[in-house]
Design a protein around this motif. Structure first.
Motif, PDB file in Angstrom:
ATOM      1  N   THR A   1       8.314   4.833 -10.916  1.00  0.00           N
ATOM      2  CA  THR A   1       7.430   4.093 -10.014  1.00  0.00           C
ATOM      3  C   THR A   1       7.761   4.454  -8.561  1.00  0.00           C
ATOM      4  OG1 THR A   1       8.849   2.140  -9.706  1.00  0.00           O
ATOM      5  CG2 THR A   1       7.442   2.191 -11.661  1.00  0.00           C
ATOM      6  N   TYR A   2       6.752   4.451  -7.720  1.00  0.00           N
ATOM      7  CA  TYR A   2       6.908   4.881  -6.325  1.00  0.00           C
ATOM      8  C   TYR A   2       6.289   3.859  -5.373  1.00  0.00           C
ATOM      9  CZ  TYR A   2       7.849   9.405  -8.507  1.00  0.00           C
ATOM     10  OH  TYR A   2       8.379  10.412  -9.290  1.00  0.00           O
ATOM     11  N   GLN A   3       7.090   3.406  -4.413  1.00  0.00           N
ATOM     12  CA  GLN A   3       6.563   2.567  -3.340  1.00  0.00           C
ATOM     13  C   GLN A   3       5.967   3.499  -2.294  1.00  0.00           C
ATOM     14  OE1 GLN A   3       6.823  -0.867  -3.277  1.00  0.00           O
ATOM     15  NE2 GLN A   3       5.539  -0.919  -1.451  1.00  0.00           N
ATOM     16  N   MET A   4       4.703   3.326  -1.987  1.00  0.00           N
ATOM     17  CA  MET A   4       4.033   4.191  -1.027  1.00  0.00           C
ATOM     18  C   MET A   4       4.429   3.834   0.405  1.00  0.00           C
ATOM     19  SD  MET A   4       2.140   6.536  -2.478  1.00  0.00           S
ATOM     20  CE  MET A   4       3.699   6.782  -3.349  1.00  0.00           C
ATOM     21  N   PRO A   5       4.312   4.784   1.335  1.00  0.00           N
ATOM     22  CA  PRO A   5       4.627   4.509   2.744  1.00  0.00           C
ATOM     23  C   PRO A   5       3.765   3.376   3.291  1.00  0.00           C
ATOM     24  CG  PRO A   5       4.305   6.854   2.380  1.00  0.00           C
ATOM     25  CD  PRO A   5       3.882   6.183   1.125  1.00  0.00           C
ATOM     26  N   ASP A   6       4.288   2.682   4.295  1.00  0.00           N
ATOM     27  CA  ASP A   6       3.579   1.534   4.874  1.00  0.00           C
ATOM     28  C   ASP A   6       2.179   1.900   5.338  1.00  0.00           C
ATOM     29  OD1 ASP A   6       5.744  -0.020   4.393  1.00  0.00           O
ATOM     30  OD2 ASP A   6       6.545   0.085   6.441  1.00  0.00           O
ATOM     31  N   GLU A   7       2.024   3.102   5.875  1.00  0.00           N
ATOM     32  CA  GLU A   7       0.707   3.490   6.401  1.00  0.00           C
ATOM     33  C   GLU A   7      -0.343   3.576   5.305  1.00  0.00           C
ATOM     34  OE1 GLU A   7       0.818   7.884   7.523  1.00  0.00           O
ATOM     35  OE2 GLU A   7       2.931   7.372   7.304  1.00  0.00           O
ATOM     36  N   LEU A   8       0.083   3.886   4.063  1.00  0.00           N
ATOM     37  CA  LEU A   8      -0.867   3.901   2.953  1.00  0.00           C
ATOM     38  C   LEU A   8      -1.018   2.511   2.353  1.00  0.00           C
ATOM     39  CD1 LEU A   8      -0.139   7.245   1.047  1.00  0.00           C
ATOM     40  CD2 LEU A   8      -1.654   6.798   2.974  1.00  0.00           C
ATOM     41  N   LEU A   9       0.074   1.745   2.322  1.00  0.00           N
ATOM     42  CA  LEU A   9      -0.001   0.384   1.804  1.00  0.00           C
ATOM     43  C   LEU A   9      -0.994  -0.449   2.616  1.00  0.00           C
ATOM     44  CD1 LEU A   9       3.745  -0.478   1.079  1.00  0.00           C
ATOM     45  CD2 LEU A   9       1.940  -0.016  -0.584  1.00  0.00           C
ATOM     46  N   ALA A  10      -1.038  -0.189   3.908  1.00  0.00           N
ATOM     47  CA  ALA A  10      -1.927  -0.953   4.779  1.00  0.00           C
ATOM     48  C   ALA A  10      -3.395  -0.711   4.446  1.00  0.00           C
ATOM     49  CB  ALA A  10      -1.657  -0.586   6.239  1.00  0.00           C
ATOM     50  N   ILE A  11      -3.687   0.437   3.849  1.00  0.00           N
ATOM     51  CA  ILE A  11      -5.075   0.789   3.519  1.00  0.00           C
ATOM     52  C   ILE A  11      -5.608  -0.070   2.387  1.00  0.00           C
ATOM     53  CG2 ILE A  11      -6.576   2.641   2.662  1.00  0.00           C
ATOM     54  CD1 ILE A  11      -5.556   3.025   5.521  1.00  0.00           C
ATOM     55  N   ALA A  12      -4.766  -0.315   1.398  1.00  0.00           N
ATOM     56  CA  ALA A  12      -5.260  -0.986   0.190  1.00  0.00           C
ATOM     57  C   ALA A  12      -4.207  -1.916  -0.378  1.00  0.00           C
ATOM     58  CB  ALA A  12      -5.667   0.054  -0.851  1.00  0.00           C
ATOM     59  N   SER A  13      -3.933  -2.985   0.311  1.00  0.00           N
ATOM     60  CA  SER A  13      -3.027  -4.011  -0.197  1.00  0.00           C
ATOM     61  C   SER A  13      -3.823  -5.283  -0.392  1.00  0.00           C
ATOM     62  CB  SER A  13      -1.872  -4.252   0.777  1.00  0.00           C
ATOM     63  OG  SER A  13      -1.058  -3.109   0.861  1.00  0.00           O
TER      64      SER A  13
END
Length: 853
Positions: free
Chosen positions: A385-397
């Protein structure tokens, strides 16, 4: 036990099975002949090895792949047999009097799918677990018949795919026939007509079943013409054989079914009743029309017209099916509903899970290191499992805990060449991340190096030569294909991208041939299969070694149904043709990659607990699973192996109190079948207790009696009058059926509403090491009555009558305790200082895994 990185990411073998033929001029008697053999290694080295101490000069005439278009293998003896059938002589052993062109032609014919399998030619014996299943089932049946001659026992095989359920079922039927002293009659019924091929092939290919008769609706055979002196197996779908007309009458064409005295009735894929919602989830990325076609392809065209209530499967079979049989056998790979509601117990269940399979593989290797291991080819799974970078998390959280929303991140519009991601630039970054070309500051890596991202790590890349990408919908599949093909994505141009989504991809198994053709032998090609539901059930593609979960999936059944696609074995048995005990495994491990860590670990947690619903300490169930399904979790800076306790902590911390409370809104917590309702009605105190539940008395004093009487009346009328019902009677019957079902629903809702008061009671009480049962009955009975409105005695009575399911209560209480500790631990607060034990509903578990009582 934590495994090393080398063990978790092993080197992928690269052996290929080949057919070769060579000639020599140095041996006169071999003139005009070719020696036809096989090997999984270097051909010339094998020829020299086979010549032994007296080598001769030779000419290599043929060197061809032995892989069929569907990924399966054919052997050197298949080639020689084909040549013999064509009239070529076989003067000695592996020598054939033919030309190289003749050998090549035979290879082409075999590769195109013309199989050389005779009738009843297989001779293999049952594996240990199959024998154990047959022994336990037969003992249970025979004991039940000894206790009561007319009893009809029921048994469940909770067995994952590749257990060999068809072969083992026939062995059980054979044993039952020997016991009864007559040829057995077996009825196999399923919701999935597509599995018929396996039932027919196993019966017609093994010597143990020579002389048995196989019939089915698909064949168009007349079962009344069967030879009564020979064993009979009849295969049919629920929809066809047991389907009823619009008023519930049995189809006239199936009257023979109900007049036959069956020795064994087998319900295959029994979990369908619970899994039907998951089936919809699986295909929800397709449009509505396509979903109907996919489900029809999987479960038969009549599935929509099959109008018998699936919920009645859990009731007495004599009521559900007017069939005469000696015993029932249920088969399922994910019977979570049946396990959870107590339909079966330890005495009439045989379990064979992924964990059992991998444990058997390990134990066999340790006990018999020099013998062929029948489990060797079954790959061990890994979840990364991979935690995505914050900049991508902000797109679709989304949600309270900002979980990465895969469906939102991979959202797209359009179809075909016009399809495009809504967040195209961010999906491009994701593509760069998984191949190691995008390096945000927080990627510190594993032990000072970069973490093993799927398409960047040299240890993982060979396992990704053929991968399955599971996306949210048709548009996202097309958009991904378009993006991978763009000029800047040179890395991905080495892969053949197959878009298996939408109507253009075909329905059901029709979507498979292009995939197999693109994969070929699996060694010289690289593919990515994009799908939003197709090919995730009932499909075996040996070369698939990895699946990327890029879609939100709600149920663990659906998640692992898709994940197990990549666990199909890929191996070469007897690679050189001279040692049946030798096997070259081409896929020792397989991988699941997930980019929504909390959801993935919640699936692991639910799956582990679902397989062991009666395990008092859920951590034990999860621990068992992760011992053979290791989990590596990347948190944005480090990748570490996660144990069972951490999985449960993360799964629980990644939920909210509101979501957790929904465990207490589950219909599985309460039982409202007729048997339970009759127990309430027969017990004056129990009836009064139920009436004291908030809002229950408003339903009417006679609601329970009404539900029982009307449901039994409807069943008796359908059974008695059948097709002779008048139009007026049909309407009356339909109205009564709607009435008792709606009233049963109201009873269920009131009982669930009571159950939802229990979390409030747990919040208010301060006793954590005691069982909830003890807290309720001995420590704080007054508080319990204040919060729930029910006395301790009343609640205890209803639990004893199984109105409330204590096994599910244990799991719900455990989730509450875990959530409470995990959510507070992030603040540095311990919910209860020095707490070493958790009290569940009726048992206590210790943090050191010791079961207290």
């Amino acid at each position: 036990m934590t495994k090393s990185v080398e063990e978790l990411l092993p080197i992928k073998p690269d052996a290929q099975l080949r057919i070769y033929a060579w000639s020599t001029v140095e041996v006169p008697k071999r003139a005009g002949c070719l020696k036809v053999g096989q090997t999984a290694f270097d051909v010339n080295a094998r020829i020299k090895q086979s010549q032994g101490q007296n080598p001769v000069a030779y000419t290599l005439e043929v060197d061809e792949s032995a892989v069929r278009n569907d990924g399966s293998f054919f052997r050197d003896h298949d080639v020689r047999e084909r040549l013999r059938q064509k009239g070529f002589k076989n003067p000695e052993l592996e020598w054939m009097a033919c030309s190289a062109a003749d050998v090549k032609q035979a290879i082409v014919e075999l590769r195109e799918g013309l199989k050389l399998t005779g009738t009843h030619h297989e001779t293999f014996a049952m594996r240990a677990e199959q024998q154990a299943a047959v022994d336990k089932t037969f003992y249970y049946f025979s004991t039940a018949w000894e206790d009561a001659k007319d009893s009809v026992p029921r048994f469940l095989w909770n067995a994952k795919m590749r257990f060999g359920k068809t072969f083992a079922t026939y062995q059980l039927a054979k044993r039952l026939g020997s016991h009864a002293g007559k040829p057995p009659k077996v009825l196999v019924v399923t919701f999935k007509p597509a599995v018929e091929d396996a039932w027919q092939t196993d019966l017609e290919s093994h010597v143990d079943f020579n002389g048995w008769q196989y019939m089915s609706a698909k064949q168009g055979t007349d079962p009344t013409s069967a030879d009564s002196e020979k064993p009979l197996v009849y295969f049919g779908s629920f929809q066809d054989l047991l389907g009823r007309d619009k008023v519930g009458n049995i189809k006239a064409k199936n009257e023979w079914l109900h007049t036959t005295n069956w020795d064994l009735v087998v319900f295959d894929e029994y979990h369908f009743g619970a899994w039907r919602d998951s089936a919809k989830e699986l295909f929800e990325g397709e449009d509505d029309l396509q979903v109907k076609k996919e489900i029809a392809a999987e479960y038969g065209a009549d599935i929509d017209t099959y109008n018998e209530s699936l919920d009645e499967l859990s009731e007495d079979e004599a009521e559900f099916l007017p069939i005469t049989t000696q015993a029932f056998l249920y088969l399922s790979g994910t019977p979570f509903k049946a396990l959870a509601n107590g339909e079966f117990d330890d005495f009439n269940i045989f379990n064979w899970t992924y964990t059992d399979e991998q444990r058997a593989k390990q134990s066999f290797a340790e006990a018999k290191p020099n013998e062929w291991n029948p489990y060797k080819a079954l790959p061990e799974m890994r979840l990364l499992t991979y935690q995505m970078p914050d900049e991508l998390l902000a797109i679709a959280s989304q949600g309270e805990f900002d979980e990465f929303d895969l469906n939102a991140f991979f959202a797209a519009t359009g179809t075909g060449g016009a399809a495009e991601f809504k967040h195209k630039d961010d999906v491009q970054k994701w593509l760069d991340i998984i191949r190691g070309a995008y390096k945000p500051h927080q990627l510190d890596g594993l032990k000072g190096s970069r973490p093993p991202f799927p398409y960047s790590d040299v240890r993982l890349l060979p396992h990704l030569n053929h991968a399955f990408w599971f996306l949210p919908n048709v548009a996202s599949c097309h958009a991904m294909a378009n993006l991978l093909a763009e000029q800047q994505n040179v890395f991905w141009h080495d892969y053949t991208v197959l878009t298996v989504a939408g109507s253009s991809a075909g329905v059901g198994l029709d979507a498979l041939p292009p995939v197999r053709e693109a994969i070929g032998n699996g060694h010289d090609t690289k593919t990515i299969t994009l799908s939003c539901g197709k090919l995730t059930t009932g499909v075996s593609v040996p070369q698939w070694s990895s699946i990327l979960m890029l879609k939100n999936l709600k149920s663990p059944e659906t998640y692992f149904q898709a994940a197990f696609r990549v666990q199909t074995p890929w191996s070469i048995k007897n690679p050189n043709g001279d040692n049946p005990e030798e096997e070259e495994v081409l896929k020792p491990v397989c991988f699941v990659f997930d980019f929504a860590p909390t959801r993935a670990l919640r699936q692991m947690s639910d799956y582990g607990m679902g397989l062991s619903p009666h395990e008092p300490n859920p951590e034990h169930a999860v621990e068992e699973l992760v011992s053979f399904l290791p989990v590596l979790a990347y948190d944005g800076s480090h990748m570490t192996q996660v144990d069972a306790a951490a999985i449960l902590d993360i799964a629980m911390s990644g939920t909210s109190a509101t979501l957790l409370a929904r465990r207490w809104e589950s219909a599985l917590l309460v039982n409202v079948d007729n048997e339970t309702l009759k127990k309430i009605l027969a017990n004056e105190k129990a009836l009064e207790a139920v009436m004291n539940i908030e809002g229950f008395r408003a339903l009417g004093d006679n609601i329970i009696e009404t539900v029982i009487n009307k449901s039994e009346k409807v069943k008796d009328t359908k059974k008695g009058k059948g097709e002779s019902l008048t139009e007026k009677e049909k309407k009356e019957l339909s109205a009564e059926e709607k009435e008792y079902k709606s009233k049963r629903k109201l009873i269920q809702e009131k009982l669930i509403k009571f159950a939802t008061r229990i979390p409030a009671f747990m919040y208010l009480t301060d006793f954590r090491e005691n069982t909830l049962q003890d807290v309720i009955t001995k420590i704080e009975p007054g508080l319990f009555r204040t919060v729930t409105g029910l006395t301790v005695e009343d609640f205890g009575l209803l639990v004893s009558l199984n109105v409330f399911n204590s096994a599910h209560m244990n799991q719900a209480v455990f989730a509450f305790r875990r959530y409470e500790d995990a959510s507070l631990s992030y603040t540095g607060i311990q919910s209860h200082e020095g707490l070493r034990r958790w009290g569940l509903y009726d048992t206590v578990v210790a943090k050191d895994d010791e079961l207290v009582h």
